[in-house]
Design a protein around this motif. Structure first.
Motif: not given
Length: 414
Positions: A247-267
């Motif tokens: 479950l904790l590793i899934a947190v890592y994946g969720a942070v990465a997944a949300v970050g990919f879209i959010a940071f790219s959208w903002l850029s």
């Protein structure tokens, strides 16, 4: 489809770490031997990436991606047929060679469908798959490993690769934007002419090619370290159960997944608002990677407990969320007929340090007073690399100057 492909790609990468404890027990492996298995995955990763990247200049990316997926599935066979250290090493070596070209060829393929100012989120969607792959692999494969053994997870990943290749045969298509001028939205159409080829020595000298590496190479080094040793650290270093670890590793994946879209959208939004790509892409990458390093260093300073685990997962998760923006910077200075090779070479250099990361982690664990001390030393080193690399990328990336020097047409974001 490309996002799903990347999800399978990163689930494959994560599998070794998720199965670390039973795999080391069943094959009687020391941490150093297990680290070697993690490192050997990347031995041919970059070499194959460059070779196939140059092929991508001449051959259909659609066809290459199908061959890549089929090769993944076949690469699982040595470990399943010969469950020994030798079988593990051969399997990981072949899998790394097959997966090395995936990201650059997928990036090249998707950029044939979108102009420069519209490709931030589509490119990020590919890498969203990497976060989703880790987020889903951890909670889904961990129970499978616990209840049916690690071989069951290997069979599942081999089957998924094969099914994707079959589906891609009917779905995959090439995009229509096959020249720099068509994809870059040139301001003066008179400037657009036949696609010209530039000497690679000039292209590789562009800051848009080498400066983002200063941040993204430490990011991938950190990913390789975490994918092999992160799950073990959560279990043997911080004392979590295997189910809690999943479950904790899934947190890592969720942070990465949300970050990919959010940071790219903002850029992309900053580019469309008129900010130069030096700030909206180059400095932006540097800031995000530096922050991820600071969070990782803070987590190692705390040392233990749930807060340390969460900060570690967030720090590692953020470190690669701007990877796709590096692809956009490379595309800014790459004629389309040379872009596949440029992206592949970029990807191979960025991922080169991953050959050392798992082995370094294993050696540090072997020689530390306790395994937890070894893990913390390895992860602290990753954090410091991220900070230094992020600052370097922010300082040196200058895409506007690169375009002028290379004589490429002025574009809307210039």
């Amino acid at each position: 489809m490309l996002a799903v492909l990347m999800a399978i790609n990163f689930a494959d990468k994560s599998l070794l770490g998720l199965a670390a404890v039973p795999l080391m027990r069943d094959l009687d492996l020391s941490p150093s031997e297990f680290g070697l298995a993690g490192s050997i995955f990347f031995l041919l990763y970059g070499i194959a990436g460059v070779a196939v990247g140059f092929l991508g200049n001449r051959f259909s990316s659609t066809r290459l991606l199908m061959i890549i997926a089929l090769a993944w599935s076949v690469s699982m066979a040595p470990l399943l047929l010969a469950p020994t250290l030798g079988g593990l090493l051969v399997s990981r070596l072949l899998l790394g060679a097959a997966e090395g070209p995936t990201a650059p060829i997928a990036g090249h393929a998707v950029q044939k469908w979108f102009t420069d100012t519209r490709r931030s989120v589509p490119t990020a969607m590919i890498f969203l798959g990497s976060g989703v792959g880790v987020a889903l692999a951890a909670p889904l494969l961990t129970p499978l490993i616990d209840n049916f053994g690690w071989k069951s997870a290997v069979w599942v990943m081999a089957a998924l690769s094969l099914l994707w290749a079959i589906a891609w045969k009917f779905i995959g298509r090439e995009g229509p934007l096959d020249t720099y001028s068509a994809a870059a939205e040139v301001i003066n159409s008179a400037e657009s002419g036949p696609e010209k080829r530039l000497p690679y020595r000039q292209l590789f000298g562009a800051t848009s090619w080498w400066a983002p590496m200063l941040a993204l190479a430490p990011g991938y080094f950190a990913f390789a370290m975490f994918s092999v040793w992160g799950p073990s650290y959560l279990v043997t270093g911080l004392g979590f159960s295997s189910s809690k670890m999943g479950l904790l590793i899934a947190v890592y994946g969720a942070v990465a997944a949300v970050g990919f879209i959010a940071f790219s959208w903002l850029s992309g939004n900053l580019v469309n608002r008129g900010y130069s790509t030096r700030w909206a892409r180059g400095v932006y990458i540097g800031v995000v990677v530096t922050v991820s390093g600071l969070i990782l260093v803070a987590s190692m300073s705390i040392g233990s407990g749930m807060l340390a685990a969460w900060l570690m997962l967030i720090g590692f998760g953020l470190s690669n969320t701007v990877y796709s923006i590096g692809y956009l910077l490379v595309a800014e200075v790459s004629p389309v007929q040379q872009r596949s090779a440029m992206l592949a070479t970029f990807n191979s250099v960025v991922t080169a340090g991953a050959v050392l990361a798992p082995s370094l982690g294993g050696l540090l664990v072997d020689h530390a007073g306790t395994p937890a001390e070894g893990y913390r030393t390895a992860f602290l080193f990753c954090g410091l690399l991220l900070i230094v690399g992020g600052i370097g990328a922010a300082l040196f990336t200058r895409p506007d100057r690169d375009r002028r020097r290379l004589g490429l047409p002025a574009t809307q974001q210039s």
